[in-house]
Design an enzyme around this catalytic site. Structure first.
Site, PDB file in Angstrom:
ATOM      1  N   ARG A   9       0.842  -1.213   0.000  1.00 37.82           N
ATOM      2  CA  ARG A   9       0.000   0.000   0.000  1.00 37.82           C
ATOM      3  C   ARG A   9       0.872   1.256   0.000  1.00 37.82           C
ATOM      4  NH1 ARG A   9      -4.273   0.123   4.761  1.00 37.82           N
ATOM      5  NH2 ARG A   9      -5.228  -1.586   3.594  1.00 37.82           N
TER       6      ARG A   9
ATOM      7  N   ARG B 102      -2.266   6.625   9.780  1.00 39.58           N
ATOM      8  CA  ARG B 102      -2.351   6.079   8.422  1.00 39.58           C
ATOM      9  C   ARG B 102      -2.359   7.213   7.400  1.00 39.58           C
ATOM     10  NH1 ARG B 102      -4.343   0.889   8.091  1.00 39.58           N
ATOM     11  NH2 ARG B 102      -3.641  -0.337   9.876  1.00 39.58           N
TER      12      ARG B 102
ATOM     13  N   LYS C 214      -4.389   1.273  14.712  1.00 39.95           N
ATOM     14  CA  LYS C 214      -4.358   2.292  13.667  1.00 39.95           C
ATOM     15  C   LYS C 214      -5.000   3.596  14.133  1.00 39.95           C
ATOM     16  CE  LYS C 214      -6.946  -0.595  11.174  1.00 39.95           C
ATOM     17  NZ  LYS C 214      -7.738  -1.184  10.062  1.00 39.95           N
TER      18      LYS C 214
ATOM     19  N   LYS D 253      -6.523   7.245  12.236  1.00 39.73           N
ATOM     20  CA  LYS D 253      -6.824   7.803  10.916  1.00 39.73           C
ATOM     21  C   LYS D 253      -7.262   9.257  11.006  1.00 39.73           C
ATOM     22  CE  LYS D 253      -8.050   3.415   8.829  1.00 39.73           C
ATOM     23  NZ  LYS D 253      -9.093   2.615   8.157  1.00 39.73           N
TER      24      LYS D 253
ATOM     25  N   CYS E 114     -15.193  -2.689  -1.302  1.00 36.27           N
ATOM     26  CA  CYS E 114     -13.844  -2.968  -0.806  1.00 36.27           C
ATOM     27  C   CYS E 114     -13.231  -4.094  -1.624  1.00 36.27           C
ATOM     28  CB  CYS E 114     -13.901  -3.348   0.663  1.00 36.27           C
ATOM     29  SG  CYS E 114     -14.580  -5.002   0.913  1.00 36.27           S
TER      30      CYS E 114
ATOM     31  N   CYS F  93      -8.075 -10.431   0.375  1.00 38.90           N
ATOM     32  CA  CYS F  93      -8.243 -10.040   1.776  1.00 38.90           C
ATOM     33  C   CYS F  93      -8.467 -11.264   2.662  1.00 38.90           C
ATOM     34  CB  CYS F  93      -9.431  -9.084   1.917  1.00 38.90           C
ATOM     35  SG  CYS F  93      -9.694  -8.639   3.639  1.00 38.90           S
TER      36      CYS F  93
ATOM     37  N   CYS G 103     -16.955  -7.977   4.622  1.00 35.15           N
ATOM     38  CA  CYS G 103     -17.050  -8.296   6.056  1.00 35.15           C
ATOM     39  C   CYS G 103     -17.427  -7.019   6.781  1.00 35.15           C
ATOM     40  CB  CYS G 103     -15.726  -8.883   6.561  1.00 35.15           C
ATOM     41  SG  CYS G 103     -14.501  -7.654   7.039  1.00 35.15           S
TER      42      CYS G 103
ATOM     43  N   CYS H  47     -14.364  -1.262   5.326  1.00 32.35           N
ATOM     44  CA  CYS H  47     -13.320  -0.608   4.523  1.00 32.35           C
ATOM     45  C   CYS H  47     -13.868   0.296   3.427  1.00 32.35           C
ATOM     46  CB  CYS H  47     -12.388  -1.653   3.930  1.00 32.35           C
ATOM     47  SG  CYS H  47     -11.500  -2.578   5.191  1.00 32.35           S
TER      48      CYS H  47
HETATM   49 FE1  SRM Z   1      -9.478  -1.682   5.731  1.00 35.90          FE
HETATM   50  C1  SRM Z   1      -8.343  -4.378   7.418  1.00 35.90           C
HETATM   51  C2  SRM Z   1      -8.432  -2.980   2.853  1.00 35.90           C
HETATM   52  C3  SRM Z   1      -9.974   1.314   4.272  1.00 35.90           C
HETATM   53  C4  SRM Z   1     -11.367  -0.671   8.426  1.00 35.90           C
HETATM   54  N1  SRM Z   1      -8.491  -3.367   5.229  1.00 35.90           N
HETATM   55  C5  SRM Z   1      -8.056  -4.349   6.087  1.00 35.90           C
HETATM   56  C6  SRM Z   1      -7.169  -5.364   5.350  1.00 35.90           C
HETATM   57  C7  SRM Z   1      -5.748  -4.896   5.478  1.00 35.90           C
HETATM   58  C8  SRM Z   1      -7.376  -6.842   5.766  1.00 35.90           C
HETATM   59  C9  SRM Z   1      -6.491  -7.412   6.840  1.00 35.90           C
HETATM   60  O1  SRM Z   1      -6.330  -6.808   7.913  1.00 35.90           O
HETATM   61  O2  SRM Z   1      -5.960  -8.497   6.598  1.00 35.90           O
HETATM   62  C10 SRM Z   1      -7.713  -5.166   3.918  1.00 35.90           C
HETATM   63  C11 SRM Z   1      -6.764  -5.542   2.782  1.00 35.90           C
HETATM   64  C12 SRM Z   1      -7.532  -6.086   1.603  1.00 35.90           C
HETATM   65  C13 SRM Z   1      -6.733  -6.292   0.384  1.00 35.90           C
HETATM   66  O3  SRM Z   1      -6.616  -7.460  -0.057  1.00 35.90           O
HETATM   67  O4  SRM Z   1      -6.237  -5.339  -0.201  1.00 35.90           O
HETATM   68  C14 SRM Z   1      -8.222  -3.756   3.988  1.00 35.90           C
HETATM   69  N2  SRM Z   1      -9.128  -0.949   3.943  1.00 35.90           N
HETATM   70  C15 SRM Z   1      -8.780  -1.671   2.850  1.00 35.90           C
HETATM   71  C16 SRM Z   1      -8.870  -0.843   1.592  1.00 35.90           C
HETATM   72  C17 SRM Z   1      -7.831  -1.198   0.530  1.00 35.90           C
HETATM   73  C18 SRM Z   1     -10.298  -1.001   1.036  1.00 35.90           C
HETATM   74  C19 SRM Z   1     -10.523  -0.533  -0.358  1.00 35.90           C
HETATM   75  O5  SRM Z   1     -11.264  -1.241  -1.033  1.00 35.90           O
HETATM   76  O6  SRM Z   1     -10.024   0.512  -0.771  1.00 35.90           O
HETATM   77  C20 SRM Z   1      -8.738   0.565   2.192  1.00 35.90           C
HETATM   78  C21 SRM Z   1      -7.311   1.021   2.305  1.00 35.90           C
HETATM   79  C22 SRM Z   1      -7.224   2.461   2.744  1.00 35.90           C
HETATM   80  C23 SRM Z   1      -5.850   3.031   2.783  1.00 35.90           C
HETATM   81  O7  SRM Z   1      -5.335   3.443   1.735  1.00 35.90           O
HETATM   82  O8  SRM Z   1      -5.291   3.122   3.873  1.00 35.90           O
HETATM   83  C24 SRM Z   1      -9.310   0.329   3.582  1.00 35.90           C
HETATM   84  N3  SRM Z   1     -10.415   0.045   6.290  1.00 35.90           N
HETATM   85  C25 SRM Z   1     -10.605   1.121   5.477  1.00 35.90           C
HETATM   86  C26 SRM Z   1     -11.605   1.981   6.046  1.00 35.90           C
HETATM   87  C27 SRM Z   1     -12.175   3.239   5.404  1.00 35.90           C
HETATM   88  C28 SRM Z   1     -11.407   4.460   5.778  1.00 35.90           C
HETATM   89  O9  SRM Z   1     -10.476   4.417   6.566  1.00 35.90           O
HETATM   90  O10 SRM Z   1     -11.754   5.516   5.247  1.00 35.90           O
HETATM   91  C29 SRM Z   1     -12.001   1.409   7.239  1.00 35.90           C
HETATM   92  C30 SRM Z   1     -13.104   1.955   8.192  1.00 35.90           C
HETATM   93  C31 SRM Z   1     -12.647   3.089   9.013  1.00 35.90           C
HETATM   94  C32 SRM Z   1     -12.030   2.637  10.293  1.00 35.90           C
HETATM   95  O11 SRM Z   1     -10.835   2.345  10.295  1.00 35.90           O
HETATM   96  O12 SRM Z   1     -12.741   2.555  11.283  1.00 35.90           O
HETATM   97  C33 SRM Z   1     -11.245   0.192   7.378  1.00 35.90           C
HETATM   98  N4  SRM Z   1      -9.755  -2.385   7.614  1.00 35.90           N
HETATM   99  C34 SRM Z   1     -10.622  -1.872   8.537  1.00 35.90           C
HETATM  100  C35 SRM Z   1     -10.665  -2.729   9.683  1.00 35.90           C
HETATM  101  C36 SRM Z   1     -11.510  -2.504  10.959  1.00 35.90           C
HETATM  102  C37 SRM Z   1     -10.783  -1.675  11.935  1.00 35.90           C
HETATM  103  C38 SRM Z   1     -11.487  -1.628  13.265  1.00 35.90           C
HETATM  104  O13 SRM Z   1     -11.444  -0.606  13.907  1.00 35.90           O
HETATM  105  O14 SRM Z   1     -12.050  -2.625  13.704  1.00 35.90           O
HETATM  106  C39 SRM Z   1      -9.797  -3.808   9.394  1.00 35.90           C
HETATM  107  C40 SRM Z   1      -9.480  -5.010  10.295  1.00 35.90           C
HETATM  108  C41 SRM Z   1      -8.322  -4.760  11.179  1.00 35.90           C
HETATM  109  O15 SRM Z   1      -7.680  -3.720  11.150  1.00 35.90           O
HETATM  110  O16 SRM Z   1      -8.031  -5.678  11.939  1.00 35.90           O
HETATM  111  C42 SRM Z   1      -9.253  -3.567   8.086  1.00 35.90           C
HETATM  112 FE1  SF4 Z   2     -11.400  -7.153   3.706  1.00 36.09          FE
HETATM  113 FE2  SF4 Z   2     -13.501  -6.723   5.228  1.00 36.09          FE
HETATM  114 FE3  SF4 Z   2     -11.942  -4.694   4.561  1.00 36.09          FE
HETATM  115 FE4  SF4 Z   2     -13.473  -5.782   2.742  1.00 36.09          FE
HETATM  116  S1  SF4 Z   2     -14.192  -4.739   4.601  1.00 36.09           S
HETATM  117  S2  SF4 Z   2     -11.277  -5.297   2.488  1.00 36.09           S
HETATM  118  S3  SF4 Z   2     -13.484  -7.909   3.327  1.00 36.09           S
HETATM  119  S4  SF4 Z   2     -11.345  -6.382   5.816  1.00 36.09           S
END
Ligand code: SRM
Ligand code: SF4
Length: 578
Positions: free
Chosen positions: A77, A146, A209, A211, A430, A436, A475, A479
């Site tokens: 990333r 982040r 994290k 943000k 997402c 993922c 899930c 994201c």
């Molecule tokens: Fe996310 C985890 C993809 C934005 C909340 N996110 C993940 C992981 C890294 C899966 C993992 O932990 O193994 C995903 C990788 C998938 C892949 O194969 O690429 C993933 N998140 C993404 C992206 C690529 C989604 C997308 O389709 O664009 C976004 C990358 C953003 C970036 O450039 O940094 C992405 N993730 C978000 C957002 C939206 C935002 O931030 O605006 C959220 C919700 C906001 C928040 O953080 O509350 C988000 N991602 C999560 C979470 C839940 C965090 C929590 O508080 O519980 C996880 C799970 C975790 O961290 O354990 C997660």
């Molecule tokens: Fe993976 Fe869930 Fe984030 Fe989608 S919402 S990229 S399934 S961790």
């Protein structure tokens, strides 16, 4: 450590603590050509360097049956503050995707870029190539600040530029200080680690994290209520008078775990224009010291604020901040504009907003978006803004360049964005499967067909170009920020989703759980009662979510998404002709 020593800490805390500022054994393992992957401690540390160890989930069963190891690969990333990329940088990323990854670039929902399918043997060259393009992957993931999101309004107004520059300054100021990244990926000189300091983060970084987003008051381009910290510039006489500060937003939750929840950020107060960086540092510092280090599921600022109260947080902030926290200033209501298509930029130049389906820039047989974009960027050298809605804004164009862009898109089989419905343009999904590791259901790969069916449904109800945000995640982690959308599908298990309704384009209102455990084939049909009622009974210009909210009675607290079954029931009655 405030409140005494914690009884226990999570395994990840132990890894961080023993890592010598994120070094672990990454360098040694990277040099070991006999392995395709890393062990657990390094896997966790790699995240801080911007990479996730994954495997191709489509191949899991077959490989297991054959007794072979998983098809290990890495997601990398790139953190791009405010999504601003120069033309040469974009062209470098395009080439890197072909050389070391799976030939696609993925715009993320936080204005970054992801690569998928990078093999361990290519990882170092891949990350070095990104740095050679003057971009970085450090802190794109991990328990740190982040990628900092910034205003995605491409019009020529100095305030928008200043706000985007602030995003960059925050990102730089909150980057980890460790030299580990340079040593491992860029062959930087080894440092005496005992003398190395992490002034903001300390030896164990943040509990999880953190943000941040920054934009102008009244702009909804970045869903600012979803983040740990949000800054909204109050503009007076063309200059930034200061920032309204939001804290404690977050989307992640776990199905059937009511102690995990989605939360919109709360209004903290107002700070002067020169205190943007220090504000984020202060908020992150409180999280560092008081955040939960035992249970990662509860290790977000939102839980801390929910548990101790906003007043506690405000007092702690005031105690620490070397500047004044004033009262929250009145602001205009947030509005959303996606700038897709051709627009005058305001300085005699033009911008062109390109819709990118779920952020995936790739060449498919019929649509060769990646090649088209490469040709356009090489020819017209635009400054690019990646949007939180996974689109690309090309700026600084002549009118002739816009004509050429449209000709080039058409020649590559890419539909012109202005021919698309608003529902498609505003849709987001997402990544989910096959990369993922947390995905429970499809998202990016399924969403286009769901939007097809949704468009047909809208057309049959005479709602053809209704401005609706449709979002899907594989899930409940959120994201693609599903819980602030008009309609969202959140993966439960293969082919099964929870359906949420009631957020909206402004990003400042949470959706409700509308229907549980809906199979893929029924997603659109489930929404039919609501859409029909909206089509026939809405007030002029009333959005789907405003209509929904007007018809739903509830006493449950707005910021909790759990336990909203009642809302679903009354809505079904409404659809049945009330
Ligand atoms: Fe996310 C985890 C993809 C934005 C909340 N996110 C993940 C992981 C890294 C899966 C993992 O932990 O193994 C995903 C990788 C998938 C892949 O194969 O690429 C993933 N998140 C993404 C992206 C690529 C989604 C997308 O389709 O664009 C976004 C990358 C953003 C970036 O450039 O940094 C992405 N993730 C978000 C957002 C939206 C935002 O931030 O605006 C959220 C919700 C906001 C928040 O953080 O509350 C988000 N991602 C999560 C979470 C839940 C965090 C929590 O508080 O519980 C996880 C799970 C975790 O961290 O354990 C997660
Ligand atoms: Fe993976 Fe869930 Fe984030 Fe989608 S919402 S990229 S399934 S961790």
């Amino acid at each position: 450590m405030p409140d005494g020593e914690p009884k226990k800490v999570s395994k990840v805390e132990e890894f961080k603590s023993a890592s010598r500022h994120l070094r672990g054994t990454i360098a040694e393992r990277l040099a070991d050509e006999s392995t395709t992957h890393f062990e657990e401690a390094d896997v966790q540390l790699l995240k801080f360097h911007g990479t996730y160890q994954q495997d191709d989930r489509d191949l899991r069963r077959e490989l297991r049956a054959a007794g072979e190891e998983k098809a290990y690969q890495f997601m990398v990333r790139v953190a791009i503050p405010a999504g601003v990329v120069q033309a040469e940088q974009y062209l470098a990323l395009d080439a890197i995707a072909d050389r070391y990854a799976n030939h696609s670039l993925r715009i993320t929902t936080r204005q970054g870029i992801q690569f998928h399918g990078v093999l361990k043997s290519n990882l170092k060259a891949h990350i070095k190539a990104i740095n050679d393009a003057l971009l970085t992957t450090i802190a794109a993931c991990g328990d740190v600040e982040r990628n900092v999101m910034g205003c995605a309004i491409p019009l020529d107004d100095p305030v928008y530029r200043i706000v985007r520059e602030q995003a960059r300054e925050i990102a730089i100021a909150l980057r980890p200080a460790t030299r580990a990244y340079y040593e491992i990926w860029l062959d930087g000189e080894k440092q005496v680690t005992s003398e190395e300091q992490e002034p903001l983060y300390g030896d164990t970084y943040l509990p999880r994290k953190f943000k941040t987003g920054i934009t102008c008051a009244g702009d909804a381009s970045i869903d600012l209520y979803s983040y740990d910290c949000g800054l909204l510039a109050i503009v007076e006489d063309g200059a930034i008078a200061g920032y309204n500060v939001l804290v404690g937003g977050g989307m992640g939750m776990t199905h059937n775990k009511e102690d995990t929840f989605v939360r919109l950020a709360s209004e903290l107060g107002f700070v002067g224009p020169e205190h943007a960086v220090a504000t984020v540092q202060t908020a992150a510092g409180i999280f560092r010291d008081f955040g939960n280090r035992a249970d990662r599921r509860h290790a977000r600022l939102k839980y801390l604020i929910e548990e101790r109260g906003l007043e506690w947080f405000r007092e702690e902030f005031i105690r620490r901040a070397p500047f004044e926290l004033g009262a929250w200033r009145p602001m205009p209501a947030p509005r959303y504009h996606d700038f897709v298509g051709k627009h005058a930029q305001g300085n005699g130049q033009y911008l062109y907003g390109l819709y990118v389906e779920n952020g995936r820039i790739i060449d498919r047989d019929d649509q060769r978006l990646k090649s088209a974009l490469r040709a356009i960027v090489a020819r017209h050298q635009p400054e690019i803004i990646l949007t939180p809605n996974q689109n690309v804004l090309l700026t600084g164009l002549t009118e002739a360049a816009v004509d050429d862009i449209e000709t080039t898109l058409t020649a590559h089989g890419v539909p012109l964005p202005t021919n698309l419905s608003a529902a498609r343009r505003y849709s987001m999904a997402c990544v989910a499967l096959p990369t993922c590791g947390l995905a429970m259901a499809e998202s990016e790969r399924l969403m286009p067909s769901v939007v097809d069916r949704f468009e047909a449904e809208l057309a049959s109800l005479g709602l053809g170009d209704a401005p609706i945000t449709l979002r899907m995640t594989g899930c409940p982690n959120g994201c693609a920020r599903p819980y602030t959308a008009d309609i969202a599908f959140v993966g439960r298990s293969p082919d099964v989703y929870h359906v949420f309704v009631g957020g909206g384009l402004a990003g400042d209102r949470l959706a409700d759980l509308y229907a549980k455990d809906v199979s893929t084939g029924d997603l659109v049909a489930t929404l039919r009662p609501l859409l029909t009622a909206w089509a026939t009974k809405r007030r002029a210009d009333e959005s789907l979510s405003d209509f929904y909210q007007r018809h739903i009675d509830r006493d449950a607290p707005r910021h909790l998404l759990t336990g909203k079954e009642d809302a679903t029931m009354s809505l079904v009655q409404l659809g049945n002709g009330s």
